[in-house]
Design a protein around this motif. Structure first.
Motif, PDB file in Angstrom:
ATOM      1  N   THR A  57     -12.215  -8.640  53.205  1.00 59.36           N
ATOM      2  CA  THR A  57     -11.270  -8.669  52.088  1.00 59.36           C
ATOM      3  C   THR A  57     -11.364  -7.403  51.248  1.00 59.36           C
ATOM      4  OG1 THR A  57     -12.876  -9.864  50.732  1.00 59.36           O
ATOM      5  CG2 THR A  57     -11.272 -11.194  51.936  1.00 59.36           C
ATOM      6  N   ASN A  58     -10.248  -7.061  50.624  1.00 62.19           N
ATOM      7  CA  ASN A  58     -10.196  -5.954  49.671  1.00 62.19           C
ATOM      8  C   ASN A  58      -9.460  -6.435  48.427  1.00 62.19           C
ATOM      9  OD1 ASN A  58      -9.348  -4.193  52.556  1.00 62.19           O
ATOM     10  ND2 ASN A  58     -11.254  -3.832  51.482  1.00 62.19           N
ATOM     11  N   TYR A  59      -9.829  -5.882  47.274  1.00 63.61           N
ATOM     12  CA  TYR A  59      -9.202  -6.274  46.018  1.00 63.61           C
ATOM     13  C   TYR A  59      -8.913  -5.053  45.160  1.00 63.61           C
ATOM     14  CZ  TYR A  59     -10.927 -10.912  47.250  1.00 63.61           C
ATOM     15  OH  TYR A  59     -11.179 -12.090  47.900  1.00 63.61           O
ATOM     16  N   ALA A  60      -7.867  -5.173  44.358  1.00 59.42           N
ATOM     17  CA  ALA A  60      -7.629  -4.179  43.319  1.00 59.42           C
ATOM     18  C   ALA A  60      -8.759  -4.290  42.290  1.00 59.42           C
ATOM     19  CB  ALA A  60      -6.285  -4.429  42.653  1.00 59.42           C
ATOM     20  N   ASP A  61      -9.109  -3.178  41.704  1.00 56.67           N
ATOM     21  CA  ASP A  61     -10.201  -3.183  40.715  1.00 56.67           C
ATOM     22  C   ASP A  61      -9.908  -4.138  39.557  1.00 56.67           C
ATOM     23  OD1 ASP A  61     -11.038   0.371  40.995  1.00 56.67           O
ATOM     24  OD2 ASP A  61     -11.660  -1.375  42.170  1.00 56.67           O
ATOM     25  N   SER A  62      -8.629  -4.270  39.214  1.00 53.13           N
ATOM     26  CA  SER A  62      -8.251  -5.079  38.062  1.00 53.13           C
ATOM     27  C   SER A  62      -8.480  -6.571  38.263  1.00 53.13           C
ATOM     28  CB  SER A  62      -6.781  -4.832  37.712  1.00 53.13           C
ATOM     29  OG  SER A  62      -5.952  -5.142  38.811  1.00 53.13           O
ATOM     30  N   VAL A  63      -8.635  -7.007  39.527  1.00 50.88           N
ATOM     31  CA  VAL A  63      -8.802  -8.435  39.789  1.00 50.88           C
ATOM     32  C   VAL A  63     -10.145  -8.744  40.448  1.00 50.88           C
ATOM     33  CG1 VAL A  63      -6.307  -8.647  40.047  1.00 50.88           C
ATOM     34  CG2 VAL A  63      -7.745  -8.495  42.094  1.00 50.88           C
TER      35      VAL A  63
END
Length: 113
Positions: A57-63
């Protein structure tokens, strides 16, 4: 042709949680890269989360640390669990099937302060 239908949006107070779902047809999502994006009023659509074959998985830093993407292979569905929601998370959330660049119609998430 891949068809994606999002659900689970709604109105929630800051600090609350929502779980979005993206039901897919026309493709087996267990072997597909699936993504969530969001678009706030007056802003460009932005990446939120991604799940890759093998369940990386990858996520935006904001979330990061607040949202979790997962999939239910038996139901051919991808979920986005959103915790500790903030007013700045308010947006229409879209599901995307990466390889075909197919998009759902979105589900509205509104977080009140």
């Amino acid at each position: 042709q891949v068809r994606l239908v999002e659900s689970g949006g709604g109105l929630v107070q800051a600090g609350g949680s929502l779980r979005l779902s993206c039901a897919a047809s026309g493709s087996i999502i267990s072997i597909s890269t699936m993504e969530w994006y969001r678009q706030a009023p007056g802003k460009q659509r932005e990446f939120v989360a991604r799940i890759i074959s093998g369940d990386s998985t990858n996520y935006a830093d904001s979330v990061k640390g607040r949202f979790t993407i997962s999939r239910d292979n038996a139901k051919n569905t991808v979920h986005l669990q959103m915790n500790s929601l903030k007013p700045e998370d308010t947006a229409v959330y879209y599901c995307r099937h990466s390889i075909s660049n197919s998009w759902g119609r979105g589900t509205q998430v509104t977080v009140s302060s």
